[in-house]
Scaffold this motif. Structure first.
Motif, PDB file in Angstrom:
ATOM      1  N   GLY A  76       0.827  -1.200   0.084  1.00  0.00           N
ATOM      2  CA  GLY A  76       0.041   0.135   0.094  1.00  0.00           C
ATOM      3  C   GLY A  76       0.817   1.346  -0.075  1.00  0.00           C
ATOM      4  N   SER A 129       0.100  -5.199   1.667  1.00  0.00           N
ATOM      5  CA  SER A 129      -1.366  -5.144   1.492  1.00  0.00           C
ATOM      6  C   SER A 129      -2.023  -6.095   2.562  1.00  0.00           C
ATOM      7  N   ASP A 159      -4.474  -0.710  -0.762  1.00  0.00           N
ATOM      8  CA  ASP A 159      -4.802  -0.987   0.457  1.00  0.00           C
ATOM      9  C   ASP A 159      -5.768  -0.275   1.076  1.00  0.00           C
TER      10      ASP A 159
END
Length: 508
Positions: A377, A383, A401
């Motif tokens: 992310g 993530s 994410d």
């Protein structure tokens, strides 16, 4: 959309390579019985299923096996003689058992558990479309030299792709094929870089190169268009930018055209062979092959799937194609001793089973030589959905994410890219991480045109940035529960492999 992977190695993959080589179609077939005769044929009173029949590659063997296929009540759809893979349809319920006893057959099995119908990817959650009003708001924040929606593309900045484009946007001599649900090449951000001559529809196992056959059947089949934009959306002042906005992108459709969007093995075999035979340098594989999330070698049907797809992707590698694939969105440790698979088979009634990921493979991502990609992310953390595993993950890349919120106009932690019908939308998953790696690989291939797939993979790892395992227990969704454990050091670990790819370093 069962498996688009908004989810579905070299030095680290040696154990897998050896196990596959020892167990699949690289040794003489164990069957020694004579080919079936017409009198051995059983009644065709079962469901009409598709099968992969894998043989030696000499013409005489293939010709003999094709006669046995006919005698056993099968119909050859197409024979890929160069890799010894034959796609067959049969309604004979004993077809698999009978054909495995034929001399020259090394493995054979059904590719589905439900009958053929007149259609999985790895994105996590539903798409979030960007409205015209929202797009206008984002566009007002664009800096000089940026694409109108680039302010929302935190992922480009995370890997230096925005700066890399100013140095080297990639070569028109490099093509990335998106093996997926179809690509809308009429999208204004994709059209400038699309290669029709390297595109096809491979659904069913036989390529259809009719103009436009690669396009998605409807707007709900958006996954491939999103992936294509992430790789090579042009810097043309219209919408978003891709990681490698100067390279070409093609579309090879493998998903069933119905709502299931399943990716059956025969279609994927066709795609790898087609890409290789049409000069594609890199394939993007943001999916897993249906109907099994993990294909176990002790099951004859699943073994045949692994064998057939592996032959096809190895053929592509030998022809100079690098295959990049998503690790998956199950938050599974692919280096663990046991995983629970409650989703397979996904084309009929799923049965919960426990599998060993060292013996039961996620295809194509766990096949030898394939670049396996994990997702991160905006903070650079894994993530929450991304599968992982030391010795399995090669590299990581931004895949989005929703729990990691960027300081962007839309404040959306997912990945913004192109959608069918000239739209834009956000998705997250290892499906979105994979095209970032494919894009960086395309930049490397542009700089080093003679690099082999193995050399490109080594370069991807060499230019990656590895944050190392997190110092605190990993809690991806912030609920106070440890969700995964990272194993390894600063140079190689289970969350990031060799690290997060870096586009700027790739072009420099």
């Amino acid at each position: 959309m069962a498996h688009l992977r908004s989810r579905r190695r070299l030095a680290l993959a040696v154990p897998v390579v050896l196990s596959l080589t020892a167990s699949l179609g690289f040794l003489p077939g164990a069957a020694s019985a004579a080919p079936l005769t017409a009198s051995a044929t059983t009644s065709a009173d079962g469901p009409n299923l598709a099968y992969m029949v894998n043989t030696r590659t000499d013409h005489r063997t293939i010709e003999s096996v094709e006669k046995a296929i006919s005698a056993a009540g099968g119909t050859v759809v197409i024979a890929y003689e160069k890799i010894g893979v034959i796609v067959v349809h049969s309604a004979n319920p004993d077809f698999g058992k009978q054909i495995r006893a034929v001399r020259g057959v090394q493995s054979a099995g059904a590719t589905r558990t439900a009958p053929l119908t007149a259609a999985g990817t790895t994105d996590e959650g539903a798409a979030q479309m960007l409205s015209a009003a929202e797009a206008a708001k984002v566009s007002r924040t664009a800096a000089a030299g940026e694409e109108p929606l680039e302010a929302d593309q935190w992922d480009l900045r995370a890997i230096g792709a925005d700066k890399a484009a100013k140095t080297n946007p990639g070569s028109k001599n490099v093509t990335v094929a998106v093996i997926d649900v179809g690509v809308d090449d009429t999208h204004p951000d994709i059209a400038p870089n699309f290669s029709p001559s390297q595109s096809a529809n491979c659904v069913g196992g036989k390529p259809d190169t009719t103009y436009g056959a690669w396009r998605p059947v409807d707007a709900d089949h958006y996954h491939g268009t999103h992936v294509a934009g992430e790789i090579a959306a042009a810097r043309n002042g219209i919408g978003v930018a891709g990681v490698a906005p100067g390279v070409k992108v093609s579309g090879i459709t493998v998903a069933e055209p119905d709502a299931s969007q399943l990716f059956y093995p025969e279609s994927v075999v066709c795609a790898f062979v087609f890409a290789a035979d049409h000069g594609v340098e890199i394939t993007n594989n943001s999916y897993y092959v249906d109907p099994w999330l993990y294909n176990c070698l002790d099951d004859p049907d699943q073994r045949a799937i692994v064998d057939a797809v592996n032959r096809a992707q190895l053929y592509a590698q030998k022809k100079g194609t690098l295959n990049v694939a998503a690790a998956g969105n199950s938050n599974d440790d692919l280096d663990s001793n046991a995983l629970v698979d409650a989703s397979s088979p996904d084309d009929s009634t799923a049965v919960t089973r426990t599998v060993d990921p060292h013996k039961c493979f996620d295809v194509p991502t766990q096949l030898p030589g394939v670049v396996t990609v994990a997702s991160t992310g905006v903070t650079g953390a894994k993530s929450y959905f991304s599968s992982y595993g030391k010795g399995v993950i090669d590299v990581a890349a931004p895949g989005g994410d929703k729990y990691q919120i960027p300081d962007t106009p839309s404040k959306n932690g997912r990945i913004l890219s192109t959608m069918p019908n000239n739209q834009y939308g956000f998705l997250q998953g290892t499906s979105m991480a994979t095209p970032h790696v494919a894009g960086v690989a395309a930049l490397l291939k542009s700089k080093y045109p003679w690099a082999s797939p193995a050399q490109l993979q080594a370069l991807l790892k060499a230019e990656a940035d590895n944050p190392g395992c997190p110092t605190a227990p990993y809690d991806g969704n912030g609920d106070g529960v440890v969700d995964a454990t990272c194993v390894g050091g600063k140079h190689v670990n289970g969350f990031y492999g060799a690290g997060i790819v870096n586009a700027l370093r790739a072009v420099k």
